[in-house]
Motif scaffolding. Structure first.
Motif, PDB file in Angstrom:
ATOM      1  N   VAL A 105      10.064  -0.053   8.378  1.00  0.00           N
ATOM      2  CA  VAL A 105      10.101   1.195   7.226  1.00  0.00           C
ATOM      3  C   VAL A 105       9.562   0.491   5.953  1.00  0.00           C
ATOM      4  O   VAL A 105       9.847  -0.876   5.785  1.00  0.00           O
ATOM      5  N   ALA A 106       8.874   1.124   5.145  1.00  0.00           N
ATOM      6  CA  ALA A 106       8.271   0.868   4.061  1.00  0.00           C
ATOM      7  C   ALA A 106       7.922   1.973   2.726  1.00  0.00           C
ATOM      8  O   ALA A 106       7.888   3.093   3.259  1.00  0.00           O
ATOM      9  N   TRP A 107       8.551   1.433   1.515  1.00  0.00           N
ATOM     10  CA  TRP A 107       8.218   2.341   0.442  1.00  0.00           C
ATOM     11  C   TRP A 107       7.026   2.024  -0.143  1.00  0.00           C
ATOM     12  O   TRP A 107       6.764   0.767  -0.300  1.00  0.00           O
ATOM     13  N   VAL A 108       6.003   2.990  -0.170  1.00  0.00           N
ATOM     14  CA  VAL A 108       4.668   2.641  -0.251  1.00  0.00           C
ATOM     15  C   VAL A 108       4.248   3.562  -1.659  1.00  0.00           C
ATOM     16  O   VAL A 108       4.111   4.668  -1.596  1.00  0.00           O
ATOM     17  N   GLY A 109       3.262   2.759  -2.507  1.00  0.00           N
ATOM     18  CA  GLY A 109       2.736   3.023  -3.551  1.00  0.00           C
ATOM     19  C   GLY A 109       1.458   4.122  -3.169  1.00  0.00           C
ATOM     20  O   GLY A 109       0.663   3.843  -2.148  1.00  0.00           O
ATOM     21  N   LEU A 110       1.133   5.070  -3.905  1.00  0.00           N
ATOM     22  CA  LEU A 110       0.034   5.767  -3.683  1.00  0.00           C
ATOM     23  C   LEU A 110      -1.379   5.234  -3.230  1.00  0.00           C
ATOM     24  O   LEU A 110      -2.061   5.220  -2.377  1.00  0.00           O
ATOM     25  N   ASP A 111      -1.892   4.143  -4.016  1.00  0.00           N
ATOM     26  CA  ASP A 111      -2.714   3.351  -3.697  1.00  0.00           C
ATOM     27  C   ASP A 111      -2.739   2.136  -2.577  1.00  0.00           C
ATOM     28  O   ASP A 111      -3.546   1.912  -2.339  1.00  0.00           O
ATOM     29  N   GLU A 112      -1.478   2.175  -2.064  1.00  0.00           N
ATOM     30  CA  GLU A 112      -1.289   1.439  -0.957  1.00  0.00           C
ATOM     31  C   GLU A 112      -1.393   1.876   0.432  1.00  0.00           C
ATOM     32  O   GLU A 112      -1.599   1.581   1.485  1.00  0.00           O
ATOM     33  N   ILE A 113      -1.278   3.469   0.331  1.00  0.00           N
ATOM     34  CA  ILE A 113      -1.509   4.190   1.615  1.00  0.00           C
ATOM     35  C   ILE A 113      -2.689   3.962   2.506  1.00  0.00           C
ATOM     36  O   ILE A 113      -2.439   3.719   3.718  1.00  0.00           O
ATOM     37  N   PRO A 114      -3.975   3.669   1.927  1.00  0.00           N
ATOM     38  CA  PRO A 114      -4.936   3.228   2.718  1.00  0.00           C
ATOM     39  C   PRO A 114      -4.621   2.055   3.724  1.00  0.00           C
ATOM     40  O   PRO A 114      -5.337   1.989   4.767  1.00  0.00           O
ATOM     41  N   GLU A 115      -3.947   1.190   3.291  1.00  0.00           N
ATOM     42  CA  GLU A 115      -3.522  -0.191   3.671  1.00  0.00           C
ATOM     43  C   GLU A 115      -2.506   0.055   5.102  1.00  0.00           C
ATOM     44  O   GLU A 115      -2.742  -0.622   6.046  1.00  0.00           O
ATOM     45  N   TYR A 116      -2.010   1.426   5.080  1.00  0.00           N
ATOM     46  CA  TYR A 116      -1.009   1.536   5.835  1.00  0.00           C
ATOM     47  C   TYR A 116      -1.830   2.728   7.176  1.00  0.00           C
ATOM     48  O   TYR A 116      -1.424   2.602   8.291  1.00  0.00           O
ATOM     49  N   VAL A 117      -2.333   3.481   6.498  1.00  0.00           N
ATOM     50  CA  VAL A 117      -2.967   4.676   7.348  1.00  0.00           C
ATOM     51  C   VAL A 117      -4.564   4.515   7.189  1.00  0.00           C
ATOM     52  O   VAL A 117      -4.965   4.942   6.033  1.00  0.00           O
ATOM     53  N   PRO A 118      -5.317   4.316   8.150  1.00  0.00           N
ATOM     54  CA  PRO A 118      -6.593   4.068   7.983  1.00  0.00           C
ATOM     55  C   PRO A 118      -7.369   5.099   8.116  1.00  0.00           C
ATOM     56  O   PRO A 118      -8.864   5.035   8.378  1.00  0.00           O
ATOM     57  N   TYR A 119      -7.065   6.346   7.947  1.00  0.00           N
ATOM     58  CA  TYR A 119      -7.888   7.511   7.845  1.00  0.00           C
ATOM     59  C   TYR A 119      -7.163   8.453   6.755  1.00  0.00           C
ATOM     60  O   TYR A 119      -6.039   8.391   6.264  1.00  0.00           O
ATOM     61  N   PRO A 120      -8.002   9.587   6.520  1.00  0.00           N
ATOM     62  CA  PRO A 120      -7.590  10.229   5.329  1.00  0.00           C
ATOM     63  C   PRO A 120      -6.307  11.112   5.715  1.00  0.00           C
ATOM     64  O   PRO A 120      -5.887  11.462   6.748  1.00  0.00           O
ATOM     65  N   LEU A 121      -5.211  11.396   4.855  1.00  0.00           N
ATOM     66  CA  LEU A 121      -4.281  12.162   5.003  1.00  0.00           C
ATOM     67  C   LEU A 121      -4.725  13.387   4.796  1.00  0.00           C
ATOM     68  O   LEU A 121      -5.576  14.008   4.347  1.00  0.00           O
ATOM     69  N   TYR A 122      -3.685  14.306   5.574  1.00  0.00           N
ATOM     70  CA  TYR A 122      -3.775  15.850   5.391  1.00  0.00           C
ATOM     71  C   TYR A 122      -3.963  16.417   3.894  1.00  0.00           C
ATOM     72  O   TYR A 122      -3.156  15.746   3.311  1.00  0.00           O
ATOM     73  N   ASP A 123      -5.105  16.882   3.527  1.00  0.00           N
ATOM     74  CA  ASP A 123      -5.314  17.339   2.010  1.00  0.00           C
ATOM     75  C   ASP A 123      -4.239  17.789   1.537  1.00  0.00           C
ATOM     76  O   ASP A 123      -3.844  17.189   0.068  1.00  0.00           O
ATOM     77  N   LYS A 124      -3.272  18.681   1.955  1.00  0.00           N
ATOM     78  CA  LYS A 124      -2.100  19.129   0.913  1.00  0.00           C
ATOM     79  C   LYS A 124      -1.176  18.115   0.914  1.00  0.00           C
ATOM     80  O   LYS A 124      -0.626  18.160  -0.239  1.00  0.00           O
ATOM     81  N   VAL A 125      -0.930  17.163   1.736  1.00  0.00           N
ATOM     82  CA  VAL A 125      -0.169  16.034   1.584  1.00  0.00           C
ATOM     83  C   VAL A 125      -0.594  15.130   0.496  1.00  0.00           C
ATOM     84  O   VAL A 125       0.224  14.552  -0.271  1.00  0.00           O
ATOM     85  N   GLN A 126      -1.970  14.753   0.719  1.00  0.00           N
ATOM     86  CA  GLN A 126      -2.619  14.008  -0.184  1.00  0.00           C
ATOM     87  C   GLN A 126      -2.364  14.517  -1.690  1.00  0.00           C
ATOM     88  O   GLN A 126      -2.048  13.803  -2.582  1.00  0.00           O
ATOM     89  N   GLU A 127      -2.710  15.921  -1.959  1.00  0.00           N
ATOM     90  CA  GLU A 127      -2.459  16.942  -3.096  1.00  0.00           C
ATOM     91  C   GLU A 127      -0.961  16.468  -3.644  1.00  0.00           C
ATOM     92  O   GLU A 127      -0.670  16.114  -4.884  1.00  0.00           O
ATOM     93  N   TYR A 128      -0.119  16.805  -2.799  1.00  0.00           N
ATOM     94  CA  TYR A 128       1.070  16.624  -3.329  1.00  0.00           C
ATOM     95  C   TYR A 128       1.563  15.235  -3.570  1.00  0.00           C
ATOM     96  O   TYR A 128       2.223  14.918  -4.690  1.00  0.00           O
ATOM     97  N   LEU A 129       1.190  14.154  -2.789  1.00  0.00           N
ATOM     98  CA  LEU A 129       1.632  12.843  -3.332  1.00  0.00           C
ATOM     99  C   LEU A 129       0.815  12.518  -4.702  1.00  0.00           C
ATOM    100  O   LEU A 129       1.353  11.687  -5.594  1.00  0.00           O
ATOM    101  N   GLU A 130      -0.376  12.768  -4.843  1.00  0.00           N
ATOM    102  CA  GLU A 130      -0.866  12.519  -5.992  1.00  0.00           C
ATOM    103  C   GLU A 130      -0.098  13.035  -7.071  1.00  0.00           C
ATOM    104  O   GLU A 130       0.111  12.501  -8.368  1.00  0.00           O
TER     105      GLU A 130
END
Length: 137
Positions: A105-130
């Motif tokens: 498990v990991a607590w991940v910062g917004l700018d770190e997500i691409p290091e964990y998930v190599p594809y774009p997040l669902y746009d509504k999730v991305q907007e929420y997290l931003e």
């Protein structure tokens, strides 16, 4: 959302704490994959309230409460119906509670997500997290 693929619908918990979001590394037959805590919605559950909360406790040992449904979609890779729920931590500490399903498990910062998930997040999730994580950073 109604079931269209014959497979169970999936509920994902989007859990933020401070300026981080919880991600879990799932053991899958292809290797390992970082995701949000998630799992099949049982027949008597509502996706945004019960399944996301239950899956988070089972997988990561973390007690959360559902705040609101972020969105729903058919996942482009799996063709499974997905719901995404914003959740707040109410108790416990994140850890691997189900070693058969997860290995980290990991607590991940917004700018770190691409290091964990190599594809774009669902746009509504991305907007929420931003909005949720940027406002706290």
């Amino acid at each position: 959302m109604t079931e269209t693929t014959g497979k169970p619908r999936i509920s994902a918990a989007i859990i933020t704490s401070g300026d981080r979001v919880l991600m879990v590394r799932r053991r899958v037959k292809e290797g390992e994959s970082w995701q949000f805590p998630a799992g099949a919605i049982e027949a008597d559950e509502t996706p945004e309230e019960e399944a996301a909360v239950r899956e988070t406790l089972e997988e990561a040992g973390l007690k959360v409460e559902a705040d609101r449904l972020i969105g729903q979609r058919v996942h482009p890779k799996t063709q499974r119906e997905m719901s995404y729920t914003a959740c707040t931590v109410v108790g416990g500490e994140a850890h691997v509670a189900d070693a058969d399903e997860l290995d980290a498990v990991a607590w991940v910062g917004l700018d770190e997500i691409p290091e964990y998930v190599p594809y774009p997040l669902y746009d509504k999730v991305q907007e929420y997290l931003e909005g949720a994580l940027d406002s706290l950073a």
